[in-house]
Design a protein around this motif. Structure first.
Motif, PDB file in Angstrom:
ATOM      1  N   GLU A 133      45.808   2.234  56.826  1.00  0.00           N
ATOM      2  CA  GLU A 133      45.060   3.103  56.476  1.00  0.00           C
ATOM      3  C   GLU A 133      45.663   3.404  55.064  1.00  0.00           C
ATOM      4  OE1 GLU A 133      41.244   5.127  58.035  1.00  0.00           O
ATOM      5  OE2 GLU A 133      42.499   4.905  59.362  1.00  0.00           O
ATOM      6  N   VAL A 134      45.667   4.111  54.109  1.00  0.00           N
ATOM      7  CA  VAL A 134      46.207   4.794  52.458  1.00  0.00           C
ATOM      8  C   VAL A 134      46.003   6.377  53.172  1.00  0.00           C
ATOM      9  CG1 VAL A 134      46.320   5.206  50.528  1.00  0.00           C
ATOM     10  CG2 VAL A 134      45.913   3.068  51.253  1.00  0.00           C
ATOM     11  N   ILE A 135      46.384   6.618  53.428  1.00  0.00           N
ATOM     12  CA  ILE A 135      47.082   8.019  54.257  1.00  0.00           C
ATOM     13  C   ILE A 135      47.253   9.211  52.964  1.00  0.00           C
ATOM     14  CG2 ILE A 135      48.785   9.546  55.935  1.00  0.00           C
ATOM     15  CD1 ILE A 135      47.396   7.805  56.945  1.00  0.00           C
ATOM     16  N   ASP A 136      46.740  10.504  53.018  1.00  0.00           N
ATOM     17  CA  ASP A 136      46.696  11.603  52.229  1.00  0.00           C
ATOM     18  C   ASP A 136      47.981  11.962  52.883  1.00  0.00           C
ATOM     19  OD1 ASP A 136      46.295  13.319  50.411  1.00  0.00           O
ATOM     20  OD2 ASP A 136      44.684  14.145  51.607  1.00  0.00           O
ATOM     21  N   LEU A 137      48.792  12.246  51.687  1.00  0.00           N
ATOM     22  CA  LEU A 137      49.927  12.589  51.834  1.00  0.00           C
ATOM     23  C   LEU A 137      50.164  13.959  51.355  1.00  0.00           C
ATOM     24  CD1 LEU A 137      53.060  10.815  50.608  1.00  0.00           C
ATOM     25  CD2 LEU A 137      52.128  10.330  52.553  1.00  0.00           C
ATOM     26  N   VAL A 138      49.370  14.686  50.818  1.00  0.00           N
ATOM     27  CA  VAL A 138      49.582  15.994  50.606  1.00  0.00           C
ATOM     28  C   VAL A 138      48.465  17.330  52.242  1.00  0.00           C
ATOM     29  CG1 VAL A 138      48.858  18.269  49.047  1.00  0.00           C
ATOM     30  CG2 VAL A 138      50.352  15.794  47.894  1.00  0.00           C
ATOM     31  N   GLY A 139      47.996  16.224  52.113  1.00  0.00           N
ATOM     32  CA  GLY A 139      45.883  16.807  53.261  1.00  0.00           C
ATOM     33  C   GLY A 139      46.594  16.733  54.096  1.00  0.00           C
ATOM     34  N   GLY A 140      47.712  15.623  54.499  1.00  0.00           N
ATOM     35  CA  GLY A 140      48.405  15.490  55.824  1.00  0.00           C
ATOM     36  C   GLY A 140      49.928  15.462  56.422  1.00  0.00           C
ATOM     37  N   ARG A 147      54.599   1.861  51.476  1.00  0.00           N
ATOM     38  CA  ARG A 147      52.871   1.418  51.274  1.00  0.00           C
ATOM     39  C   ARG A 147      53.385   0.318  50.969  1.00  0.00           C
ATOM     40  NH1 ARG A 147      48.880   6.552  48.645  1.00  0.00           N
ATOM     41  NH2 ARG A 147      48.881   7.421  50.626  1.00  0.00           N
ATOM     42  N   SER A 154      49.107   7.735  39.975  1.00  0.00           N
ATOM     43  CA  SER A 154      48.943   9.129  40.904  1.00  0.00           C
ATOM     44  C   SER A 154      49.689   9.686  40.573  1.00  0.00           C
ATOM     45  CB  SER A 154      48.407   8.257  42.052  1.00  0.00           C
ATOM     46  OG  SER A 154      49.800   8.042  42.992  1.00  0.00           O
ATOM     47  N   LEU A 156      52.028  10.348  43.250  1.00  0.00           N
ATOM     48  CA  LEU A 156      53.341  10.354  43.951  1.00  0.00           C
ATOM     49  C   LEU A 156      53.877  10.180  42.887  1.00  0.00           C
ATOM     50  CD1 LEU A 156      50.910   8.924  46.859  1.00  0.00           C
ATOM     51  CD2 LEU A 156      51.460  11.210  46.531  1.00  0.00           C
ATOM     52  N   PRO A 277      54.699  13.204  47.811  1.00  0.00           N
ATOM     53  CA  PRO A 277      54.074  14.206  47.093  1.00  0.00           C
ATOM     54  C   PRO A 277      54.907  14.307  45.769  1.00  0.00           C
ATOM     55  CG  PRO A 277      53.926  15.171  49.158  1.00  0.00           C
ATOM     56  CD  PRO A 277      55.257  13.517  48.919  1.00  0.00           C
TER      57      PRO A 277
END
Length: 309
Positions: A133-140, A147, A154, A156, A277
């Motif tokens: 899955e495409v992970i949300d780097l900031v949120g995660g 990738r 984006s 990123l 990020p």
């Protein structure tokens, strides 16, 4: 909503108590005597109490001032320690790095590479998260990620490491039983296995390498999975045709267990990227060390006959 503590005034007050002097505190902190005096007055007004008695000849802390000075000094020392530790980590690789990577590539190439990195940097630890899955780097809360995709624009910061070539493969037993597709439309009469995280999970889009002709084929098969490795067993068993990246199929193709088909047609180009990020100033040394290590490792050939582009 409660106001945040006036940390600056508390730190200045702690220095005043330590030096027993407004001018001494100012000299130690690089501030004017007037600035120091205003900070203490501001703190007294905020707290609603007198912290020290001062005249032109006398300086004395009140009881409240003595209690506050001790706690303010401890707070300031802890803040200085935290700041020094953070600066030290920014210069020397130390601490935790959270890394995300695709499942199949991560198991085959990232996980085997980490022992070497950790041996080089014994003060660094890695939290490796594997998922297609495409992970949300900031949120995660991730520091960086590998990738495999055609990355959209984006926020990123992305660093391309290598092309990832994909081809459509089938087992010799399947081709002997069902025949070899010659054109993309032939695939619609075959059992095609699907990868769930493709931009179009129910179809393949191909481009002829000579003419530039484009074709889209709808998939019809008994299996779809969210991990490319999960399809390999069914392809090898002769249950269908699949599109697979080179880092998964190279050995089976080299040893004759799988055969590329429709080799004069290309699937959309994708690459392996190292992303992090964007913005936020310089990276901590531990993150830069891991990213530089991964970039060097994966920009080099990974298997016999591997061609890095």
């Amino acid at each position: 909503m409660a106001k945040l503590p006036d940390l600056e005034a508390l730190a200045i007050f702690a220095k005043v108590a330590e030096t027993q002097s407004f001018s001494g505190a100012g000299e130690a902190l690089g501030l004017s005597k007037a600035t120091v005096s205003k900070a203490v007055s501001r703190l007294e007004e905020r707290l609603g109490t007198t912290l020290l008695h001062r005249t032109s000849r006398r300086f004395a802390l009140t009881e409240t001032g003595r209690q506050l000075a001790a706690r303010a000094a401890a707070m300031t020392a802890e803040a200085e320690s935290a700041e020094c530790e953070a600066m030290d980590q920014a210069v020397s690789p130390r601490g935790l790095v959270r890394l995300a990577a695709p499942m199949s590539f991560g198991m085959a190439y990232v996980a085997p590479a980490l022992p070497e990195f950790l041996a080089r940097h014994p003060d660094v630890s890695v939290d490796l998260h594997l998922s297609d899955e495409v992970i949300d780097l900031v949120g995660g809360g991730f520091d960086c990620a590998l990738r495999i995709a055609a990355l959209p624009d984006s926020s990123l910061t992305a660093r391309r490491l290598r092309a990832v070539r994909r081809c459509i493969v089938a087992s010799p037993s399947y081709l002997a039983q069902r025949g070899r597709p010659v054109r993309p439309e032939d695939l619609e009469r075959h059992s095609c296995l699907g990868y769930a995280y493709l931009p179009t999970a129910n179809s393949w889009r191909l481009t002829n390498v000579v003419t530039g002709e484009e074709a889209t084929v709808r998939l019809n098969g008994p299996l779809r999975a969210n991990n490319a490795d999960a399809l390999t067993h069914s392809v090898l068993a002769g249950l269908g045709i699949a599109e697979q990246p080179d880092f998964i199929h190279w050995k089976d193709v080299a040893e004759g267990r799988l055969e590329p088909i429709l080799t004069d047609w290309n699937l959309p180009a994708i690459s392996l990227h190292l992303v992090s990020p964007g913005g936020g100033g310089p990276r901590p040394a531990r993150v830069s060390a891991l990213m530089d290590f991964l970039a060097a490792r994966f920009a080099a050939p990974l298997w016999p006959g591997d061609k890095v582009e």
